[in-house]
Design a protein around this motif. Structure first.
Motif, short mmCIF file in Angstrom:
data_model
loop_
_atom_site.label_atom_id
_atom_site.label_comp_id
_atom_site.label_asym_id
_atom_site.label_seq_id
_atom_site.Cartn_x
_atom_site.Cartn_y
_atom_site.Cartn_z
N SER A 1 35.23 -11.14 34.96
CA SER A 1 34.80 -9.82 34.50
C SER A 1 33.33 -9.59 34.83
CB SER A 1 35.02 -9.66 33.00
OG SER A 1 34.23 -10.58 32.27
N GLU B 1 38.94 -7.98 35.29
CA GLU B 1 38.61 -6.64 34.84
C GLU B 1 37.12 -6.33 35.00
OE1 GLU B 1 39.68 -6.33 30.72
OE2 GLU B 1 38.49 -8.07 30.14
N ASN B 2 36.84 -5.05 35.21
CA ASN B 2 35.47 -4.53 35.22
C ASN B 2 34.61 -5.14 36.32
OD1 ASN B 2 36.23 -3.14 32.84
ND2 ASN B 2 35.64 -4.91 31.60
N ASN B 3 35.22 -5.39 37.48
CA ASN B 3 34.50 -5.97 38.61
C ASN B 3 34.35 -4.97 39.74
OD1 ASN B 3 34.59 -8.90 37.63
ND2 ASN B 3 36.76 -8.35 37.65
N ARG B 4 33.38 -5.25 40.63
CA ARG B 4 33.24 -4.51 41.88
C ARG B 4 33.47 -5.47 43.04
NH1 ARG B 4 27.98 -0.77 40.30
NH2 ARG B 4 28.03 -1.93 38.34
N ASN C 1 38.93 -2.22 37.78
CA ASN C 1 38.06 -2.71 38.83
C ASN C 1 37.80 -1.61 39.86
OD1 ASN C 1 38.08 -5.74 38.14
ND2 ASN C 1 40.25 -5.20 38.19
N ASN D 1 42.73 0.83 38.18
CA ASN D 1 41.75 0.43 39.19
C ASN D 1 41.42 1.62 40.09
OD1 ASN D 1 41.72 -2.65 38.76
ND2 ASN D 1 43.90 -2.18 38.96
#
Length: 709
Positions: A289, A312-315, A338, A365
């Protein structure tokens, strides 16, 4: 195998679609360069393979020459910006940055180092991956309505989109954590911190490894990572520079990677190299994350036991292959919220090799600009869900979402159980497949290597501005396997270039509450391949509107915009279309004049004038301009060809459109001739009748291009 915007952000890419339910809740707001103020030149829109505009967000961008600028109106309070850009191959430079007219001391570095990727072993691939991302902390706060400008200084720069973000202050060190600097890591990025990371992981079993703000060089991959959390101060502050972070075949699990960046140095795609953030297994009950992953081959290539993993919540930006691939044996995995941009293969994929991916999902996403394959691809697996994702601007060889039994390798586990595809929004997705020479739909169900036996429920789908079709059902391997047990319920289709349903396999689907507007050619194309392989049955479940017509001619593909505004009016109507001639010489066949390569050419039978070359545009179109070319090389000396232009709507009866005339081809002017067609010309078959050539005893064309204007 594999191969982006969202609720919480409305950018110019998707604002026109008024979509807020699908995609990720992102910490930044994107603004398209073409909607900003600029002294540069807008490029696009373009949907053809291998062009800068076709890979851009919104299929448009702004090209800046030295001294030109693009100025954005800031959409929200921000202190940081990330810019998607492209520079010519082999070049690097900088962008000067201005805030409200005041030049900052900081500049934004731009480079082609990570772009222009070639994958010659992938059929149909061309040089691609033209864009890259560069980020900058502004060093000050700007407010909504302020102006941030970027000016090219020493190289041409094409600016695509800017992401404005308010980055929080760096997080504090967790109590009881083991800092990598305490084990000797160098936050300046000069020294090798690999051993320090290993020592900190060993010392922190059951606890937290702290990665303070700084830049850390890791020169070889980490393994044996289990029962530990690796945590940074935030992905803008704690940065690990490595192309291979974790590489391990197994783990007892409990691995949590959070809140730092891993930025690699991958400049080409080598599939045998583990150039990935994670290669292999994190083990059960792990999580990833708050990461910023960039310049890698794959973000996460996951094999082995990754049960109950949460990503989750990644680039995940600028990968040369997939963003993430669940490569078999994944159970209960959740990949959600993401953001993925500029991935060189499928952005998100599940591939059920060796064992099925089971009870796993891709949810909420945001995916934009995968430049070789699909936005989301499900290759086999049992009880899989694809829900509430936003996918935009897919390029060659891909759809927005693909639900497929393409196996690639054995042993493979085909689709089984219930496949749920719900609440997804697809914007400008689907592409012309250069191998098939026909288009792929925004959402594709593909019985590539075996029949679809799973139950496939497709509900609540929004398709906007598809260059071709909305829903495609195909047996892509050419074997004629069935796509069946499919339900499509509750879809909104707004502007498709060709058809709503592109049925190319035997099988069946039930459609209910599918409402379409702006349909380019017809409601349905129903032509199973191979011919005679069976029929595809469309059952009307009620509530459908706007797509009750059927394309009548299975011998040809409907062209975008037939009878409706063309989603890509600047396209070359002849490119890739079937071409014939009265004769040809050696390898210089008729198709060389429509292959998009001005260096290859058709040459007729020698000493046999007159000679005719004909292209089938696919449907009757109001062509207004022809561009005729010979190879641009100077060895092609100037010559004059005498020719007339003929047209037909049925391929048998031709009439003269432009009378016979001499046309001069001269390398000094690019060996290019433009022929204007009279107003009122409407033709499907375009023929060039050549009676003389002063430079060679045959007719010759390297490209014949036809345009609507």
């Amino acid at each position: 195998m594999a191969v982006a915007l969202a609720a919480g952000m409305l950018s110019a890419t998707t604002a026109h679609s008024a979509v807020t339910a699908a995609g990720a809740d992102l910490p930044f707001t994107s603004v398209e360069a073409e909607s900003a103020t600029s002294t540069g030149t807008k490029i696009g829109p373009d949907y053809t393979q291998g062009t800068l505009a076709s890979e851009a967000s919104g299929r448009q961008a702004v090209r800046l020459s030295t001294g030109q600028r693009v100025e954005f109106t800031v959409p929200r309070a921000s202190n940081a910006v990330n810019v998607s850009y492209s520079v010519p191959d082999g070049q690097s430079g900088t962008l000067d940055v201005y805030v409200n007219g005041v030049k900052l001391a900081k500049t934004l570095t731009v480079t082609s180092k990570y772009s222009y990727v070639d994958t010659s072993w992938i059929a149909g691939a061309k040089t691609h991956h033209f864009f890259d991302n560069a980020r900058l902390l502004l060093g000050q706060n700007v407010q909504a309505g302020d102006k941030v400008a970027f000016q090219a200084t020493n190289t041409q720069v094409t600016v695509d989109v800017a992401d404005f973000e308010q980055v929080a202050a760096a997080a504090a060190r967790p109590a009881g954590s083991v800092s990598v600097t305490d084990k000797g890591a160098d936050p300046s990025g000069q020294g090798d911190s690999t051993q320090a990371f290993r020592d900190a992981i060993s010392a922190a079993q059951g606890g937290v490894v702290w990665i303070p703000p700084g830049d850390y060089k890791v020169t070889s991959s980490l393994s044996g990572v289990q029962n530990v959390t690796l945590q940074g101060a935030g992905s803008w502050y704690s940065v690990v520079h490595t192309s291979r972070f974790i590489d391990q075949t197994g783990s007892s699990g409990g691995v949590h990677l959070k809140d730092f960046a891993v930025i690699g140095e991958v400049t080409e795609r080598v599939d045998s190299n583990p150039d990935n953030f994670v290669n292999g297994s994190l083990g059960p009950n792990s999580g990833v994350s708050g990461m910023w992953l960039q310049h890698l081959k794959v973000g996460l290539w996951l094999t082995g036991n990754n049960d109950n993993l949460v990503v989750e919540n990644n680039r995940i930006l600028d990968t040369t292959a997939d963003g993430l691939n669940l490569n078999g044996n994944a159970r209960g995995v959740r990949v959600r919220n993401n953001f993925l941009r500029n991935n060189g293969d499928d952005a998100l994929a599940m591939w059920s090799l060796y064992a099925p991916d089971t009870n796993s999902s891709f949810e909420n996403n945001t995916i934009t600009q995968p430049n070789l394959a699909n936005g989301i691809a499900i290759y086999g697996g049992t009880d899989i869900a694809v829900k509430n994702n936003l996918v935009s601007d897919t390029n060659a060889l891909g759809s927005g979402i693909a639900i497929s039994n393409q196996k690639f390798l054995d042993p493979f586990s085909p689709l089984a159980g219930t496949i749920t595809v719900s609440g997804n929004t697809l914007v400008r997705t689907g592409a012309m497949n250069p191998n098939w020479n026909h288009p792929m739909g925004a959402l594709r169900v593909d019985s590539y290597d075996s029949a679809i036996e799973a139950t496939v429920n497709i509900t609540g789908t929004t398709v906007s501005d598809s260059p071709y079709s909305a829903f495609e059902f195909v047996s892509g391997g050419g074997h004629g396997y069935a796509t069946k047990n499919i339900t499509v319920d509750g879809a909104t289709v707004n502007k498709v270039g060709t058809v709503v349903v592109q049925a190319e396999s035997q099988g069946a689907a039930k459609f209910s509450n599918v409402q379409a507007t702006g349909v380019g050619a017809a409601g349905v194309y129903n032509c199973p391949y191979p011919t005679g392989s069976g029929t595809f049955t469309l059952t009307n479940g009620g509530g459908n509107s706007g797509w009750d017509t059927t394309w009548a001619d299975c011998s040809t593909w409907p062209q975008p915009g037939s009878g409706n505004p063309d989603p890509d009016p600047a396209r070359n109507l002849a490119k890739g279309r079937p071409a014939t001639a009265t004769g040809s010489q050696d390898v210089y066949t008729p198709g060389k004049a429509v292959d998009g390569d001005a260096n290859t050419y058709w040459e007729s039978t020698n000493n046999a004038f007159p000679q005719a070359w004909t292209v089938d545009l696919g449907s009757a179109l109001a062509a207004r301009r022809l561009v005729l070319k010979l190879p641009p090389a100077s060895v092609w000396g100037a010559r004059t060809q005498t020719l007339s232009v003929l047209g037909s709507t049925d391929g048998s009866s031709y009439s003269t459109v432009v009378a016979s005339k001499d046309y001069r081809f001269d390398p000094a002017t690019g060996n290019t001739v433009t022929v204007t067609l009279p107003s009122g010309t409407n033709l499907r078959y375009l023929r060039l009748d050549v009676t003389a050539n002063t430079g060679w005893p045959a007719a010759q064309f390297s490209e014949v291009e036809a345009y609507l204007s």
